[in-house]
Design a protein around this motif. Structure first.
Motif, PDB file in Angstrom:
ATOM      1  N   VAL A  80       0.839  -1.201   0.000  1.00 50.34           N
ATOM      2  CA  VAL A  80       0.000   0.000   0.000  1.00 50.34           C
ATOM      3  C   VAL A  80       0.871   1.248   0.000  1.00 50.34           C
ATOM      4  CG1 VAL A  80      -1.695   1.324   1.317  1.00 50.34           C
ATOM      5  CG2 VAL A  80      -1.969  -1.150   1.068  1.00 50.34           C
ATOM      6  N   ARG A  81       1.890   1.281   0.852  1.00 52.34           N
ATOM      7  CA  ARG A  81       2.782   2.449   0.894  1.00 52.34           C
ATOM      8  C   ARG A  81       3.433   2.688  -0.456  1.00 52.34           C
ATOM      9  NH1 ARG A  81       4.006   0.451   6.108  1.00 52.34           N
ATOM     10  NH2 ARG A  81       5.780  -0.690   5.271  1.00 52.34           N
ATOM     11  N   GLY A  82       3.881   1.636  -1.119  1.00 52.03           N
ATOM     12  CA  GLY A  82       4.520   1.780  -2.425  1.00 52.03           C
ATOM     13  C   GLY A  82       3.559   2.321  -3.477  1.00 52.03           C
ATOM     14  N   ALA A  83       2.327   1.804  -3.478  1.00 53.76           N
ATOM     15  CA  ALA A  83       1.344   2.265  -4.455  1.00 53.76           C
ATOM     16  C   ALA A  83       0.960   3.714  -4.209  1.00 53.76           C
ATOM     17  CB  ALA A  83       0.102   1.373  -4.394  1.00 53.76           C
ATOM     18  N   VAL A  84       0.789   4.076  -2.955  1.00 52.60           N
ATOM     19  CA  VAL A  84       0.423   5.453  -2.618  1.00 52.60           C
ATOM     20  C   VAL A  84       1.560   6.404  -2.976  1.00 52.60           C
ATOM     21  CG1 VAL A  84      -0.116   7.018  -0.708  1.00 52.60           C
ATOM     22  CG2 VAL A  84      -1.245   4.794  -0.862  1.00 52.60           C
ATOM     23  N   ALA A  85       2.786   6.001  -2.694  1.00 49.57           N
ATOM     24  CA  ALA A  85       3.941   6.852  -2.995  1.00 49.57           C
ATOM     25  C   ALA A  85       4.093   7.090  -4.493  1.00 49.57           C
ATOM     26  CB  ALA A  85       5.212   6.231  -2.422  1.00 49.57           C
ATOM     27  N   SER A  86       3.670   6.133  -5.311  1.00 49.13           N
ATOM     28  CA  SER A  86       3.836   6.285  -6.755  1.00 49.13           C
ATOM     29  C   SER A  86       2.685   7.055  -7.410  1.00 49.13           C
ATOM     30  CB  SER A  86       3.988   4.918  -7.421  1.00 49.13           C
ATOM     31  OG  SER A  86       2.788   4.190  -7.320  1.00 49.13           O
ATOM     32  N   ALA A  87       1.605   7.298  -6.674  1.00 47.08           N
ATOM     33  CA  ALA A  87       0.462   8.029  -7.227  1.00 47.08           C
ATOM     34  C   ALA A  87       0.612   9.518  -6.948  1.00 47.08           C
ATOM     35  CB  ALA A  87      -0.837   7.517  -6.602  1.00 47.08           C
ATOM     36  N   SER A  88       0.141  10.326  -7.864  1.00 43.25           N
ATOM     37  CA  SER A  88       0.133  11.767  -7.619  1.00 43.25           C
ATOM     38  C   SER A  88      -0.924  12.069  -6.560  1.00 43.25           C
ATOM     39  CB  SER A  88      -0.183  12.535  -8.906  1.00 43.25           C
ATOM     40  OG  SER A  88      -1.540  12.336  -9.263  1.00 43.25           O
ATOM     41  N   PHE A  89      -0.801  13.236  -5.945  1.00 43.23           N
ATOM     42  CA  PHE A  89      -1.752  13.622  -4.907  1.00 43.23           C
ATOM     43  C   PHE A  89      -3.176  13.627  -5.452  1.00 43.23           C
ATOM     44  CE2 PHE A  89      -4.282  16.931  -2.899  1.00 43.23           C
ATOM     45  CZ  PHE A  89      -4.269  16.500  -1.590  1.00 43.23           C
ATOM     46  N   ASP A  90      -3.386  14.249  -6.610  1.00 43.58           N
ATOM     47  CA  ASP A  90      -4.729  14.335  -7.183  1.00 43.58           C
ATOM     48  C   ASP A  90      -5.282  12.959  -7.549  1.00 43.58           C
ATOM     49  OD1 ASP A  90      -4.975  17.083  -6.923  1.00 43.58           O
ATOM     50  OD2 ASP A  90      -4.089  17.479  -8.893  1.00 43.58           O
ATOM     51  N   ASP A  91      -4.443  12.113  -8.139  1.00 47.60           N
ATOM     52  CA  ASP A  91      -4.884  10.774  -8.514  1.00 47.60           C
ATOM     53  C   ASP A  91      -5.284   9.990  -7.272  1.00 47.60           C
ATOM     54  OD1 ASP A  91      -5.412   8.538 -10.157  1.00 47.60           O
ATOM     55  OD2 ASP A  91      -3.383   7.766  -9.816  1.00 47.60           O
ATOM     56  N   PHE A  92      -4.466  10.049  -6.245  1.00 45.70           N
ATOM     57  CA  PHE A  92      -4.798   9.311  -5.028  1.00 45.70           C
ATOM     58  C   PHE A  92      -6.062   9.875  -4.385  1.00 45.70           C
ATOM     59  CE2 PHE A  92      -4.658   8.417  -0.501  1.00 45.70           C
ATOM     60  CZ  PHE A  92      -4.628   7.040  -0.561  1.00 45.70           C
ATOM     61  N   HIS A  93      -6.196  11.191  -4.369  1.00 49.57           N
ATOM     62  CA  HIS A  93      -7.366  11.823  -3.763  1.00 49.57           C
ATOM     63  C   HIS A  93      -8.652  11.369  -4.464  1.00 49.57           C
ATOM     64  CE1 HIS A  93      -9.537  14.801  -1.475  1.00 49.57           C
ATOM     65  NE2 HIS A  93      -9.999  15.364  -2.572  1.00 49.57           N
ATOM     66  N   ARG A  94      -8.601  11.202  -5.776  1.00 49.55           N
ATOM     67  CA  ARG A  94      -9.785  10.801  -6.542  1.00 49.55           C
ATOM     68  C   ARG A  94     -10.010   9.293  -6.561  1.00 49.55           C
ATOM     69  NH1 ARG A  94      -7.535  14.645 -10.514  1.00 49.55           N
ATOM     70  NH2 ARG A  94      -8.621  16.610 -10.174  1.00 49.55           N
ATOM     71  N   ASN A  95      -8.932   8.517  -6.479  1.00 48.33           N
ATOM     72  CA  ASN A  95      -9.028   7.067  -6.696  1.00 48.33           C
ATOM     73  C   ASN A  95      -8.422   6.238  -5.574  1.00 48.33           C
ATOM     74  OD1 ASN A  95     -10.074   7.369  -9.485  1.00 48.33           O
ATOM     75  ND2 ASN A  95      -8.069   8.270  -9.826  1.00 48.33           N
ATOM     76  N   SER A  96      -8.472   6.717  -4.351  1.00 52.44           N
ATOM     77  CA  SER A  96      -7.775   6.043  -3.254  1.00 52.44           C
ATOM     78  C   SER A  96      -8.234   4.596  -3.068  1.00 52.44           C
ATOM     79  CB  SER A  96      -7.920   6.821  -1.953  1.00 52.44           C
ATOM     80  OG  SER A  96      -9.281   6.956  -1.598  1.00 52.44           O
ATOM     81  N   ALA A  97      -9.526   4.337  -3.112  1.00 49.42           N
ATOM     82  CA  ALA A  97     -10.011   2.972  -2.899  1.00 49.42           C
ATOM     83  C   ALA A  97      -9.489   2.027  -3.980  1.00 49.42           C
ATOM     84  CB  ALA A  97     -11.536   2.947  -2.863  1.00 49.42           C
ATOM     85  N   ARG A  98      -9.530   2.465  -5.240  1.00 47.33           N
ATOM     86  CA  ARG A  98      -9.043   1.618  -6.336  1.00 47.33           C
ATOM     87  C   ARG A  98      -7.546   1.364  -6.211  1.00 47.33           C
ATOM     88  NH1 ARG A  98      -6.438   2.733 -10.655  1.00 47.33           N
ATOM     89  NH2 ARG A  98      -6.872   4.952 -10.577  1.00 47.33           N
ATOM     90  N   ILE A  99      -6.791   2.397  -5.854  1.00 48.58           N
ATOM     91  CA  ILE A  99      -5.338   2.259  -5.717  1.00 48.58           C
ATOM     92  C   ILE A  99      -4.996   1.298  -4.587  1.00 48.58           C
ATOM     93  CG2 ILE A  99      -3.234   3.514  -5.068  1.00 48.58           C
ATOM     94  CD1 ILE A  99      -4.446   5.934  -6.625  1.00 48.58           C
ATOM     95  N   ILE A 100      -5.689   1.409  -3.467  1.00 49.92           N
ATOM     96  CA  ILE A 100      -5.420   0.528  -2.326  1.00 49.92           C
ATOM     97  C   ILE A 100      -5.838  -0.900  -2.640  1.00 49.92           C
ATOM     98  CG2 ILE A 100      -6.058   0.041   0.065  1.00 49.92           C
ATOM     99  CD1 ILE A 100      -6.188   3.141   0.444  1.00 49.92           C
ATOM    100  N   ARG A 101      -7.015  -1.091  -3.233  1.00 51.20           N
ATOM    101  CA  ARG A 101      -7.454  -2.450  -3.604  1.00 51.20           C
ATOM    102  C   ARG A 101      -6.476  -3.095  -4.579  1.00 51.20           C
ATOM    103  NH1 ARG A 101     -11.970  -4.938  -3.099  1.00 51.20           N
ATOM    104  NH2 ARG A 101     -11.997  -5.682  -5.231  1.00 51.20           N
ATOM    105  N   SER A 102      -6.014  -2.322  -5.555  1.00 52.63           N
ATOM    106  CA  SER A 102      -5.063  -2.843  -6.532  1.00 52.63           C
ATOM    107  C   SER A 102      -3.749  -3.223  -5.860  1.00 52.63           C
ATOM    108  CB  SER A 102      -4.830  -1.799  -7.620  1.00 52.63           C
ATOM    109  OG  SER A 102      -3.859  -2.235  -8.524  1.00 52.63           O
ATOM    110  N   ALA A 103      -3.305  -2.400  -4.926  1.00 53.71           N
ATOM    111  CA  ALA A 103      -2.040  -2.683  -4.232  1.00 53.71           C
ATOM    112  C   ALA A 103      -2.142  -3.956  -3.399  1.00 53.71           C
ATOM    113  CB  ALA A 103      -1.651  -1.507  -3.346  1.00 53.71           C
ATOM    114  N   VAL A 104      -3.262  -4.153  -2.730  1.00 55.49           N
ATOM    115  CA  VAL A 104      -3.415  -5.320  -1.850  1.00 55.49           C
ATOM    116  C   VAL A 104      -3.704  -6.588  -2.635  1.00 55.49           C
ATOM    117  CG1 VAL A 104      -4.822  -6.339  -0.019  1.00 55.49           C
ATOM    118  CG2 VAL A 104      -4.140  -3.938   0.127  1.00 55.49           C
ATOM    119  N   LEU A 105      -4.677  -6.549  -3.530  1.00 59.00           N
ATOM    120  CA  LEU A 105      -5.109  -7.758  -4.230  1.00 59.00           C
ATOM    121  C   LEU A 105      -4.288  -8.059  -5.480  1.00 59.00           C
ATOM    122  CD1 LEU A 105      -8.973  -7.276  -3.930  1.00 59.00           C
ATOM    123  CD2 LEU A 105      -7.483  -8.711  -2.515  1.00 59.00           C
TER     124      LEU A 105
END
Length: 83
Positions: free
Chosen positions: A6-31
């Protein structure tokens, strides 16, 4: 291992992208993603037969103060635009 993903995926996302797509980014990182680049339905740990089938995101809070301030500013601007 999961927190690191999760930390790696969040670090690689821009602030705006993470703000808009946090659930998708976290699900993708975990699963993870399948060969067709879709988010997988499960994460299986074969050594202990643990199967993760869902991610329940309670909250998303930045640790870094600068990021927290940027998020607060972004929310404030969004409120001002809609009023």
């Amino acid at each position: 291992a999961i927190a690191s993903r999760v930390r790696g995926a969040v670090a690689s996302a821009s602030f705006d992208d993470f703000h808009r797509n946090s659930a998708r980014i976290i699900r993708s990182a975990v699963l993870g993603r399948d060969k067709d680049d879709r988010i997988r339905d499960t994460l299986v740990f074969h050594t202990n037969r643990l199967v993760i089938t869902n991610i329940d995101i309670q909250s998303v809070e930045p640790i870094d103060q600068r990021t927290r301030d940027a998020l607060s500013n972004s929310v404030q601007q969004a409120i001002e635009i809609t009023t």
